[in-house]
Scaffold this motif. Structure first.
Motif, mmCIF file in Angstrom:
data_model
loop_
_atom_site.group_PDB
_atom_site.id
_atom_site.type_symbol
_atom_site.label_atom_id
_atom_site.label_comp_id
_atom_site.label_asym_id
_atom_site.label_seq_id
_atom_site.Cartn_x
_atom_site.Cartn_y
_atom_site.Cartn_z
ATOM 1 N N UNK A 128 0.848 -1.190 0.000
ATOM 2 C CA UNK A 128 0.000 0.000 0.000
ATOM 3 C C UNK A 128 0.887 1.244 0.000
ATOM 4 N N UNK A 129 1.637 1.418 -1.072
ATOM 5 C CA UNK A 129 2.489 2.608 -1.172
ATOM 6 C C UNK A 129 1.634 3.861 -1.175
ATOM 7 N N UNK A 130 0.629 3.868 -2.027
ATOM 8 C CA UNK A 130 -0.308 4.986 -2.085
ATOM 9 C C UNK A 130 -1.565 4.602 -1.299
ATOM 10 N N UNK A 131 -2.000 5.477 -0.444
ATOM 11 C CA UNK A 131 -3.234 5.241 0.309
ATOM 12 C C UNK A 131 -4.415 5.200 -0.657
ATOM 13 N N UNK A 132 -5.365 4.315 -0.376
ATOM 14 C CA UNK A 132 -6.518 4.182 -1.265
ATOM 15 C C UNK A 132 -7.780 3.983 -0.435
ATOM 16 N N UNK A 133 -8.895 3.966 -1.128
ATOM 17 C CA UNK A 133 -10.197 3.949 -0.458
ATOM 18 C C UNK A 133 -10.464 2.634 0.270
ATOM 19 N N UNK A 134 -9.731 1.587 -0.037
ATOM 20 C CA UNK A 134 -9.943 0.314 0.639
ATOM 21 C C UNK A 134 -9.280 0.213 1.981
ATOM 22 N N UNK A 135 -8.505 1.207 2.388
ATOM 23 C CA UNK A 135 -7.815 1.180 3.674
ATOM 24 C C UNK A 135 -8.659 1.863 4.729
ATOM 25 N N UNK A 136 -8.248 1.721 5.990
ATOM 26 C CA UNK A 136 -8.994 2.324 7.093
ATOM 27 C C UNK A 136 -9.135 3.819 6.870
ATOM 28 N N UNK A 137 -10.370 4.293 6.829
ATOM 29 C CA UNK A 137 -10.637 5.714 6.649
ATOM 30 C C UNK A 137 -10.473 6.204 5.232
ATOM 31 N N UNK A 138 -10.074 5.322 4.304
ATOM 32 C CA UNK A 138 -9.819 5.768 2.932
ATOM 33 C C UNK A 138 -11.061 6.207 2.191
ATOM 34 N N UNK A 139 -12.232 5.740 2.637
ATOM 35 C CA UNK A 139 -13.469 6.126 1.968
ATOM 36 C C UNK A 139 -14.049 7.423 2.513
ATOM 37 N N UNK A 140 -13.433 7.963 3.555
ATOM 38 C CA UNK A 140 -13.902 9.244 4.085
ATOM 39 C C UNK A 140 -13.516 10.371 3.125
ATOM 40 N N UNK A 141 -14.309 11.417 3.068
ATOM 41 C CA UNK A 141 -13.980 12.534 2.161
ATOM 42 C C UNK A 141 -12.690 13.228 2.589
ATOM 43 N N UNK A 142 -11.906 13.630 1.586
ATOM 44 C CA UNK A 142 -10.660 14.352 1.864
ATOM 45 C C UNK A 142 -10.971 15.837 2.011
ATOM 46 N N UNK A 143 -10.482 16.409 3.100
ATOM 47 C CA UNK A 143 -10.736 17.830 3.347
ATOM 48 C C UNK A 143 -9.468 18.668 3.315
ATOM 49 N N UNK A 144 -8.319 18.013 3.263
ATOM 50 C CA UNK A 144 -7.066 18.753 3.331
ATOM 51 C C UNK A 144 -6.106 18.361 2.207
ATOM 52 N N UNK A 145 -6.272 17.185 1.670
ATOM 53 C CA UNK A 145 -5.252 16.631 0.778
ATOM 54 C C UNK A 145 -5.646 16.652 -0.688
ATOM 55 N N UNK A 146 -6.755 17.255 -1.055
ATOM 56 C CA UNK A 146 -7.052 17.407 -2.477
ATOM 57 C C UNK A 146 -6.033 18.354 -3.088
ATOM 58 N N UNK A 147 -5.434 17.942 -4.188
ATOM 59 C CA UNK A 147 -4.351 18.720 -4.789
ATOM 60 C C UNK A 147 -2.980 18.277 -4.325
ATOM 61 N N UNK A 148 -2.932 17.296 -3.427
ATOM 62 C CA UNK A 148 -1.653 16.751 -2.979
ATOM 63 C C UNK A 148 -1.041 15.898 -4.094
ATOM 64 N N UNK A 149 0.246 16.072 -4.305
ATOM 65 C CA UNK A 149 0.986 15.227 -5.248
ATOM 66 C C UNK A 149 1.959 14.392 -4.430
#
Length: 1711
Positions: free
Chosen positions: A222-243
């Protein structure tokens, strides 16, 4: 509460940022990170978060998440990014819980993990970001490359500095470099960068696809976090636009590797249409851009078209679902897109309907076709330039670039070679320093031997000192020290970090060139390929002059440098001019690029750490980065905290047309030249490599030189110790010993420690010392960094050799627990290199001796590699331990094992034995030696497979690493707490003493002798085996002794017998141990004399070995003695316990039986509370009556006296304290009030009242009342089943005080004191009795009390099972057995009664006799109702008559009772026999009762010929598991009770009617069946058929009845067939009784004869005529009709004639 409160710093008063009131700021506040908005977290924060934390606790709420994230990250835990919390109690997450809180079992997720990572990065300064990045890359996590801003109006931040510290190795499969290990800095290494973005809405997880690509075909991380991980399906409020960026690094395994070369993969979070700057950056800076195309609209279409123009290589993945989105641009993303956009064939992949893994495989194949020669090569450094042009903030601002420029200035001339650079710029640590050390050692040895100093040595020393006096500070050191003297701590931190990175880069670059000479071409062989400095210069500013113009002379004038220092000291006080060119700073002179190593295209391809940063690069940086750090002034002058980043765009930006040039140079043309080679496999570190530690060493030697040549001392030089302390506080280690020269600058260190002590409070200078000792490849620096976060020089990668010390200031809580203020960490680097000469070995031994001698706790770091030799690796450690043992001190040794190679395990085993051998006495140094117990410390071995063993980041971290590190830290802190403390001054004195001993070689074991260490190690191994044999022998002896103890059985309770036996065995054990140890001593002595090496040092080793033998003897003797006592006590206790359990079993059995009987009788089910109550009674009674073994009792007088003393002190009655001395003396006199208890005024007031008689009497009454209350109190406490407690006295004294306060009396405190003393004296006597009563076998009582709950559970279980057993047995008895018994008794009684009546009564012989008997009885009784019943209800009338006969018969039967008793006995016997048969072999066996009960029934049916009622056995009622023998007992008891009950019932008066109801066969029905005949009646007159038997076809009646006796006419409807009745009813509905002709009726019933020819004939017998005449009126009335017209003749018939006619008729029938 936030977990960061302990590390929160005071916000700066300068340039404070105002937080935006937005969702992002709210999220930071919910995470507890709002305090770090103005003062960000720095590396020192990790001390509280990680270093001092010995547990990996889960977060309780959202405010704990950042702290736990960092702590887990430093432990390299794979769950570091998990946002799951485990709230305690009712604690709730502080974030919104409605849509964004997920529950997973007991954990809760209240934040997307990407937001958590982003939030912590936003709250950290750039230096902590760099460390976080290094740890995340080690965990194979993706790291932030472009970080969104908290304020949406601000531009995002490009994080270049954090990536500069990421270094890894890989093994390419490319060209001639195939299979060779390569190393590089991932920020500056040229490699393909593949960027992934998403346009439009799609259901495919882009991150999952990338994870499959990075992980390769064999695994998925799990190099990149994804929606299948704990909390991954929660909406992003800070990390949109993160590279984010992650790396794929090949391992050389073709079956495992997905790509042949390293590849960087970046991932833009969120829809790219909302982050156009990031999209543009990725398209321009990447080798290939992958676009996941969802359902696109017009805006996304335009962006996609622009991507085609910007991207070097564009790959589209169609994951759209056009059927579900009407607004998508139809036909845009599809098969025709390649032609529409002019893309090469295969640029569009169809991903609709594919899983992430399948899509990753397709994309993987596409990328494989492009690698390694079809994609441009870029670096992240170059991408930062594009970020500036696009308006993003880059973290390397003016302060950073200024520090970089100073580093380049310091390192000018390094291209000539490290050896030449050290010779020119760092001359003090050259041959002069080494030679001076040799001379001083020789002089020390001569002084020790009492010899005069050698004149030749004196001359050499004077010559060296003369040379040293002529020393002038070199330009490099002048620039270096000036840079460190700056008051801008942020700049200094950048400077130190960049020094490390640049030196590391130079080292790697030099090794690469040395490994592959083919890359060395002539300077003119550039082939048009840009050099690194030219690339940076032209990429940023094409107008910069050629780098050759920056060449300067390597020396500087003194006044120039003084001016430089003054300028630099003023920098931090001046606000930085962002637009000011760096060339305006006086102290910065960029130097020219070295041309000795021209860079060709291959090197651009393989460059791992980048080329030297030349002047061109410096200028390009000034135009490339638009961020600078906030310069915060630190008041304390140390590097405890750093300023927070202040991002401001610089005013000077590149020209618009610079984009093309930058882009051109980012992608060198690789198609025209042969493909480049990657970095080659590393060799042994260059002995002349250079590190930051060499500059710091030179700094110390400069100060040391001032004591040789005081004229060279300047103000700056005098400030060097203060600077060293600053660096020590910041985390830069202090070199204690130069490993190259094997020398210690004592004066320099003394000044540093003096300055350190001066800065600290006088009471905060206590310290403990932890040393890490291992060979050069043991990764010593990495181990200490993992444990404590301190960065030591890495001797495994460079030729660093020395002893280094770091200092950690303990937090308040840990300081109190450990009893010291500092923890000094000592690291030894460079021991046992591969190439060793005799001098190197001597230096290794000297370093090891000094390091071990300073230690409280020693980590023996063991990590053998393929090239290491067992003897070489451990010899220096053992030698050092032996020498330190001679000094009288030994550290606590803890072994760290890093791998499971055979050499490693052998080293660990031998070193453990040697360490334990030498630790016979603790011998702790320090001022607290007298307080330390003389105990032998035990070495522990901890296995930690650390990530430092992974040369490549592609290797995962061991899953057990985190737990192993915490275990090691716990062991180390536990050992440290047991050691003594020392002050800083004492530490320095001890260092001097050890160094003097090393120089003099005042050890019996020489520094050059390694044979002794190996011989002693082998001896320790042999001795360990001998000790094992001894222990095995004593274990065998002990087993025999144990058998003797257990053979005493019940005699164990006899104290005298038991003590005699134990004393005898203990004496025997002591003699046995002494005999075996004497044998061992003889073996050791013989071994010493036999071994030639040890024989020479026998006097040295003999005390150690013999002392160890003595310790072994004492230890084994004590162990045997204790074990014997334990076994004896255990045996006695087991006997006692068995005795107690036997008594308890008996009492419980009795109580359970009584409770079950009571429960059954009362029909009540007892609850557990009632059962607990009953058990408590049994328990208390047994404890009070049980004969415990008496044990020694103690006198409670001292305890009572102490409580009273404290009470008087608390009451302010200290003047009466001497009165308590009388407590405990047996006094029989009662308490008496005296004059002392009253004041003078009180006595004067009442002096005329009969000598104060009333006052004294009142006081006496009060005292008597208090004493009476005391007596009640004692009586109450004595009844409690508990021992005496101190609280009894406290409570009693409180009662006295309360009682006296309630009485208003003029009395002195002496009265209260005397009364308390009197009562306490009584309490000593009264409560002593209570204490003596409970002073029994306390251990046994404790054990029994501890198991009380289990006894209670068994008691309740036994009752429940017994009650269940009883109830099931009762149910079986009542539902099966009793019905069977009654059936067996009463079934034959009915037929027996019938036979008896038939034999006795003649009328029951035949149906005719019975009919005649009935008619005679009717006429004799002369009762109309009887005749009427007979005529109308013939069957019931007959049945009632028969029943009367049966009842009369049974009532008169004399044998009925005896007959029933006999039958009862028979059936009970059969049941008992059947039950007994099933009980055979089931004693104590748990069984299911249902099968066994069914077997009882089968036995009764087959063997006893008994009909058993078995229907009730169906169902679960009888299916229980119980002991069958117990159930049989209950069943037999109930069977006996049932027999007794039935026998009593049978003996009582019989109620015949009730008895008849119980009979299965009713006798009156049987009799009726026998006399009934065929049961047919005449169809005309209802006269019964008198034909005998039931098989005849034609019926005949003897006495037909007149029609007037019937309620209907002869031919009425009652005797007509149903069909005729129905037809007649149809003809005449008005007629109630329609008739038909008699002849017709007769013709219809041919089965009857003797029909009357005429209804009016005289056929009816005289019997019925008589009856008709007698009751005609009553019949008429009964039938509601007119009386019959009776012939006259009938009226003359008499009763006798009627009877005669009756007899005549039946007589005729019989004939």
């Amino acid at each position: 509460m936030s977990g960061f409160h302990s590390v929160t710093k005071r916000p700066s008063s300068k340039r404070r940022k105002t937080q935006k009131n937005n969702v992002q700021a709210e999220l930071l506040q919910n995470l507890g990170l709002d305090a770090f908005w103005n003062t960000p977290l720095d590396p020192s924060s990790m001390l509280d978060i990680s270093t001092w934390n010995l547990e990996n606790r889960a977060p309780l709420d959202s405010k704990d998440l950042p702290r736990v994230f960092l702590r887990r990250l430093w432990l390299l835990s794979q769950d570091a990014r998990s946002p799951s919390c485990k709230p305690s109690g009712d604690a709730l997450m502080s974030l919104d819980t409605s849509p964004e809180t997920l529950n997973g079992g007991e954990s809760q997720c209240a934040i997307n993990p990407l937001d958590l990572v982003s939030a912590v990065f936003m709250s950290a300064n750039t230096f902590l970001q760099q460390e976080m990045t290094e740890h995340m890359v080690q965990c194979q996590f993706a790291v932030p490359l472009v970080l969104p801003s908290i304020d949406p109006e601000e531009a995002s931040h490009f994080l270049l500095w954090p990536l500069r510290g990421v270094v890894s190795q890989w093994t390419s499969q490319f060209l001639e470099k195939n299979g060779k290990v390569q190393e590089g800095n991932l920020a500056s290494t040229y490699m393909p960068i593949v960027s992934c973005v998403k346009l439009g809405q799609c259901n495919v997880s882009k991150s999952k696809v990338l994870n499959h690509i990075i992980s390769g075909p064999k695994s998925c991380n799990d190099t990149f976090l994804h929606r299948g991980m704990d909390g991954g399906q929660l909406p992003r409020r800070l990390s949109n636009g993160l590279v984010e960026v992650g790396w794929y690094l090949p391992t050389g395994d073709t079956a495992r590797d997905g790509f042949p070369v390293p590849v960087a993969i970046s991932n833009l979070r969120g829809d790219a249409s909302n982050h156009e700057k990031c999209l543009t950056l990725l398209c321009q800076a990447s080798s290939a851009t992958i676009v996941f195309c969802g359902n696109l609209r017009e805006k996304e279409r335009q962006l996609l078209a622009s991507c085609k123009d910007m991207a070097s290589k564009l790959i589209l993945i169609d994951v759209s679902d056009t059927e579900k989105n009407e607004h998508s641009v139809v036909g845009f993303v599809g098969v025709n897109l390649e032609q529409a956009m002019g893309l090469p064939e295969g640029s569009v992949l169809q991903g609709e309907g594919l899983s992430e893994e399948e899509l990753a495989n397709r994309l993987n194949d596409t990328l494989k076709d492009l690698l390694p020669d079809k994609l441009k090569l870029v670096t992240l450094e170059a991408a930062a330039n594009l970020a500036v042009e696009l308006g993003l903030n880059v973290d390397e601002g003016t302060v950073c670039k200024k520090a970089m420029a100073k580093v380049e200035k310091v390192l000018r001339g390094l291209d000539e070679g490290a050896a030449q650079f050290r010779e020119k710029q760092l001359p003090l640590q050259g041959p002069w320093w080494s030679k001076l050390a040799e001379i001083e050692k020789k002089e020390s040895k001569q002084r020790k031997e009492g010899k005069q100093n050698d004149p030749q040595l004196q001359k050499e020393k004077r010559d060296i000192l003369a040379e040293l006096r002529s020393y002038k500070m070199t330009p490099a050191m002048r620039t270096f020290t000036n840079a460190l003297f700056t008051t801008d701590k942020v700049e200094r931190t950048y400077f130190l970090n960049w020094m490390k990175l640049r030196l590391q880069s130079k080292q790697t670059e030099k090794q690469n060139i040395q490994q592959d000479p083919s890359t060395k071409l002539q300077p003119d062989q550039k082939n048009g390929i840009l050099e690194y400095s030219d690339y940076l210069t032209q990429g940023a500013n094409g107008d910069v002059e050629d780098s050759d113009s920056f060449d300067t002379d390597s020396t500087f004038e003194e006044d120039r440098e003084e001016q430089l220092v003054n300028v630099e000291l003023q920098v931090s006080d001046q606000p930085c001019d962002n637009g000011k060119d760096l060339s305006s700073y006086e102290d910065i002179e960029p130097h020219s690029e070295s041309r000795h190593q021209p860079v060709i295209e291959e090197q651009l391809y393989l460059m791992s750490n980048g080329k030297e940063i030349q002047g061109g690069e410096i200028l390009s940086m000034s135009h490339s980065f638009d961020e600078q750090l906030h310069l915060e002034s630190q008041e304390n002058g140390t590097l405890n905290g750093l300023g927070s980043p202040q991002y401001e765009p610089e005013s000077t930006l590149p020209t618009p047309d610079s984009n093309s040039s930058t882009k051109q140079e980012m992608f060198p043309d690789v198609s025209a030249e042969p493909q480049v080679a990657w970095c080659l496999q590393t060799l042994e570190p260059d002995p002349f490599s250079l590190g930051l530690e060499h500059f710091l060493r030179e700094m110390g030697l400069i100060f040391e030189l001032t004591h040789i040549s005081p004229s060279n001392r300047s103000q700056k030089v005098s400030r060097l110790p203060s600077l060293a302390v600053d660096l020590l506080f910041y985390g830069i280690p202090l070199e204690l010993m130069d490993g190259d020269a094997s020398n210690i600058p004592i004066r320099w260190l003394g000044s540093v420690f003096a300055e350190l002590k001066r800065r600290l409070p006088q009471k905060q200078c206590k310290t403990r010392v932890l040393t890490n000792l291992g060979v050069h490849h043991a990764k010593n620096a990495e181990v200490l960094s993992a444990l404590f976060g301190v960065k030591f020089p890495d001797g495994g990668k460079k030729s660093t050799r020395g002893v280094y010390m770091g200092a950690l200031y303990l937090p308040d809580t840990l300081r109190m627990e450990m009893g010291c203020d500092f923890l000094l960490l000592i690291d030894v680097e460079g021991l046992c290199p591969v190439s060793q000469d005799n001098t190197t070995k001597i230096h290794d031994n000297e370093m090891a001796t000094v390091a071990i001698g300073l230690s409280n706790v020693l980590i023996q770091n063991i990590a053998s590699d393929a090239s290491s030799e067992l003897e070489t690796d451990i010899a220096f450690i053992v030698n050092a331990l032996l020498r330190i043992k001679e000094c009288g001190s030994m550290p606590n040794c803890q072994l760290l094992v890093q791998n499971e190679r055979i050499n490693t395990l052998l080293q660990a085993s031998q070193l453990k034995r040697v360490s334990e051998m030498l630790q016979t006495e603790t011998g702790y140094r320090g001022t607290n030696n007298a307080e330390q117990p003389n105990t032998k410390t035990i070495s522990s071995i901890t296995y930690v497979k650390g990530p430092w063993s992974n040369v490549s980041l592609s290797e995962p971290v061991n899953a057990q690493y985190s737990e192993a590190v915490l275990t090691l830290k716990k062991n180390l802190f536990g050992a440290l707490m047991k050691s003594s403390t020392t002050g800083l001054s004492e530490f320095m004195l001890h260092l001097s003493a050890i160094w003097d001993a090393v120089k003099e070689e005042s050890f019996t074991i020489g520094l050059q002798n390694t044979e002794i260490a190996l011989a002693f190690s082998i001896l320790c191994t042999e001795l360990s085996q001998w000790e094992t044999s001894l222990l095995e022998h004593m274990e065998s002896w002990f087993m025999g002794a144990g058998k003797k103890i257990f053979a005493t059985k019940e005699n164990a309770l006899d104290a005298e017998i038991q003590n005699d036996l134990l004393n005898e065995l203990k004496d025997e054990g002591r003699e046995e141990v002494k005999s075996e140890v004497d044998k061992l001593r003889s073996k050791v002595e013989a071994y010493l004399m036999k071994d030639d090496v040890l024989k020479e040092r026998a006097e040295t080793f003999r005390p150690i070995l013999m002392s160890n033998m003595g310790d072994l003897q004492d230890k084994v003797t004590e162990d045997i003695t204790q074990r014997l006592a334990t076994v004896g006590e255990s045996h006695c206790s087991s006997i006692q316990v068995k005795k107690f359990e036997t008594l308890l079993e008996k009492e419980q059995e009795s109580k359970v039986h009584a409770l079950v009987e009571n429960s059954i009788s009362t029909k009540l089910l007892l609850q557990d509370e009632k059962l607990e109550e009953e058990f408590e009674g049994v328990w208390s009674n047994l404890l009070s009556s049980f004969d415990f073994r008496p044990s020694e009792t103690d006198d409670i007088t001292a305890r009572v006296t102490e409580i009273l003393r404290l009470n008087l002190i608390s009451q302010g009655l200290l003047k009466h304290i001497k009165k308590i001395e009388v407590i405990g003396q047996n006094k029989t006199a009662s308490f008496q009030v005296c004059d002392e208890h009253f004041g003078y005024r009180s006595r004067l007031k009442h002096m005329f009242e009969d000598n104060n008689r009333q006052q004294r009497l009142k006081a006496q009454q009060v005292a008597s009342s208090v004493i009476e209350e005391y007596n009640h109190f004692v009586a109450e406490k004595s009844l409690l089943p508990a021992d005496f407690s101190d609280r009894y006295i406290t409570e009693m004294l409180g009662n006295v005080e309360k009682s006296l306060k309630e009485k208003s009396m003029e009395i002195k405190s002496a009265f209260e004191v005397d009364l308390k003393v009197y009562l306490c004296s009584l309490a000593c006597q009264d409560f002593q009795k209570v204490h003596d009563r409970f002073a029994k076998d306390t251990e046994l009582l404790t054990f029994i009390t501890a198991t009380k709950s289990s006894y209670l559970s068994k008691f309740i279980y036994r009752f429940r099972k017994r009650d269940q057993c009883q109830r099931v047995a009762e149910a079986f008895t009542s539902m099966v057995l009793k019905p069977t018994v009654l059936d067996y008794i009463y079934r034959p009684l009915g037929m027996r009664t019938v036979e008896e009546i038939q034999a006795k009564e003649q009328q029951y012989q035949s149906s005719c006799a019975f009919s005649q008997h009935l008619l005679e009885e009717l006429i004799n009784k002369d009762h109309f109702e009887s005749f009427l019943e007979y005529l109308l209800s013939y069957d019931s009338f007959r049945l009632s008559k028969i029943q009367e006969t049966v009842v009369a018969h049974l009532s008169e039967s004399p044998n009925l009772d005896k007959w029933r008793q006999k039958r009862l006995g028979d059936i009970v016997g059969k049941i008992a026999a059947a039950v007994s048969e099933t009980a055979e072999g089931t004693n104590g066996v748990l069984s299911d009762t249902k099968p066994l009960l069914e077997r009882v029934c089968l036995i009764l049916e087959s063997d006893g010929n008994v009909d058993v009622t078995r229907a009730s056995l169906d169902g679960p009622l009888f299916s229980i598991t119980t002991e069958w023998d117990r159930f049989v007992t209950c069943l037999m008891e109930l069977l006996a009770a049932m027999r007794l009950e039935l026998a009593q019932e049978f003996s009582q008066t019989v109620d015949v009617t009730q008895l008849l109801n119980c009979l299965p066969i009713q006798p009156h029905y049987s009799l009726l069946d026998r006399v009934r005949g065929c049961g047919k009646q005449c169809p005309f007159c209802r006269a019964p058929c008198e034909v005998q038997g039931k098989g005849h076809e034609v019926h005949s009646a003897l006495l037909h009845r007149p029609k007037e006796l019937l309620p209907y006419d002869l031919c009425s409807v009652s005797c007509c067939p149903e069909s005729m009745i129905l037809s007649n009813l149809g003809q005449n509905k008005d007629t109630q009784n329609p008739s038909v002709a008699c002849k017709d009726l007769l013709s219809l019933r041919p089965d009857w004869n003797n029909y009357p020819e005429d209804p009016d004939s005289q056929m009816p017998s005289a019997y019925w005529r008589y009856v008709l005449v007698r009751y005609k009126d009553k019949f008429a009335k009964e039938y509601e009709r007119e009386p019959a017209n009776i012939p006259e003749e009938w009226m003359k018939i008499t009763k006798e004639e009627a009877l005669d006619s009756l007899k005549e008729a039946f007589l005729t029938k019989q004939n």
